[in-house]
Design a protein around this motif. Sequence first.
Motif, PDB file in Angstrom:
ATOM      1  N   THR A 285       0.822  -1.215   0.000  1.00  0.00           N
ATOM      2  CA  THR A 285       0.000   0.000   0.000  1.00  0.00           C
ATOM      3  C   THR A 285       0.858   1.268   0.000  1.00  0.00           C
ATOM      4  N   ASP A 286       1.886   1.298   0.864  1.00  0.00           N
ATOM      5  CA  ASP A 286       2.724   2.506   1.008  1.00  0.00           C
ATOM      6  C   ASP A 286       3.500   2.844  -0.261  1.00  0.00           C
ATOM      7  N   VAL A 287       3.757   1.853  -1.086  1.00  0.00           N
ATOM      8  CA  VAL A 287       4.618   2.078  -2.250  1.00  0.00           C
ATOM      9  C   VAL A 287       3.867   1.870  -3.566  1.00  0.00           C
ATOM     10  N   MET A 288       2.541   1.784  -3.496  1.00  0.00           N
ATOM     11  CA  MET A 288       1.763   1.536  -4.720  1.00  0.00           C
ATOM     12  C   MET A 288       1.978   2.652  -5.744  1.00  0.00           C
ATOM     13  N   ASP A 289       2.007   3.905  -5.289  1.00  0.00           N
ATOM     14  CA  ASP A 289       2.198   5.016  -6.232  1.00  0.00           C
ATOM     15  C   ASP A 289       3.566   4.935  -6.921  1.00  0.00           C
ATOM     16  N   LEU A 290       4.550   4.469  -6.160  1.00  0.00           N
ATOM     17  CA  LEU A 290       5.897   4.326  -6.722  1.00  0.00           C
ATOM     18  C   LEU A 290       5.919   3.202  -7.775  1.00  0.00           C
ATOM     19  N   LYS A 291       5.226   2.112  -7.486  1.00  0.00           N
ATOM     20  CA  LYS A 291       5.113   1.013  -8.463  1.00  0.00           C
ATOM     21  C   LYS A 291       4.490   1.534  -9.756  1.00  0.00           C
ATOM     22  N   ILE A 292       3.429   2.313  -9.629  1.00  0.00           N
ATOM     23  CA  ILE A 292       2.751   2.848 -10.821  1.00  0.00           C
ATOM     24  C   ILE A 292       3.684   3.789 -11.584  1.00  0.00           C
ATOM     25  N   LYS A 293       4.439   4.602 -10.838  1.00  0.00           N
ATOM     26  CA  LYS A 293       5.376   5.534 -11.474  1.00  0.00           C
ATOM     27  C   LYS A 293       6.467   4.764 -12.250  1.00  0.00           C
ATOM     28  N   ALA A 294       6.939   3.670 -11.652  1.00  0.00           N
ATOM     29  CA  ALA A 294       7.958   2.856 -12.322  1.00  0.00           C
ATOM     30  C   ALA A 294       7.380   2.172 -13.561  1.00  0.00           C
ATOM     31  N   LEU A 295       6.163   1.654 -13.423  1.00  0.00           N
ATOM     32  CA  LEU A 295       5.508   1.008 -14.573  1.00  0.00           C
ATOM     33  C   LEU A 295       5.347   1.979 -15.737  1.00  0.00           C
ATOM     34  N   ALA A 296       5.004   3.228 -15.397  1.00  0.00           N
ATOM     35  CA  ALA A 296       4.758   4.238 -16.438  1.00  0.00           C
ATOM     36  C   ALA A 296       6.009   4.530 -17.257  1.00  0.00           C
TER      37      ALA A 296
END
Length: 231
Positions: A179-190
């Motif tokens: 949960t804490d790093v979901m935004d970072l995962k999305i940023k990396a995927l992008a």
Amino acid sequence: MADKIERVLVITAHPDDSEFGAGGTVAKIVKEGREVAYCIVTNGNKGSSDRTMTPDRLAAIRAEEQRNAARVLGVEHVTFLGYPDGEVEDTRDLRRDVSREIRRFRPDLVICQNPNRTYNLGASHRDHRTVGGVVLDCVYPLARDHMAFPELLPEFEPHKVREVYVMQWNEPHIVNDITDVMDLKIKALACHASQFKDFAAVEARVRARSKELGASKGYAYAEAFDRIVMI
Ligand SMILES: [Zn+2]
């Protein structure tokens, strides 16, 4: 994760596989102060529907995208083995190359893809299955045994991996709260922009699956793995 895990090697078939399957877990591991490296087996040179794209140009774009995604997550080392996309076979060359990378980085934990066919066809791409199986063969016994690939000695001494996480969503052993790093995962995927016509749709799909994986544990977002502990 056990304290004895200090070095983590993620070995996947294509640029973007690590972010899809384990990007949140990788971000968490890096934040905990552990060292993470990537080994990407293929150059991803078939992943385009653009008829004007050439395999060489696409391979260069995808390598750059992968390096950027790794940087977002805090992964410092990315190695590309350069095998052609979609054509990975379980050969001696591939087993030697993967064993060499395990012996070079000397990870305590290896994260890899599921070697088994599942009916989630995207996650169960032929290259994913082949690479997943080869990685497990290299963890045990090929990277560990000095008589496997004598040509790797003396530069690459045998290495024993302690644990393996296999990316796996079907009754997984481990549901990891990201949960804490979901935004970072999305940023990396992008960062893998060449792969997405409509990233908003991809993000929605990834968030929905991650939510589904976390539901059983009450996590907003999760990734899931089977865990193998080597004795
Ligand atoms: Zn893939």
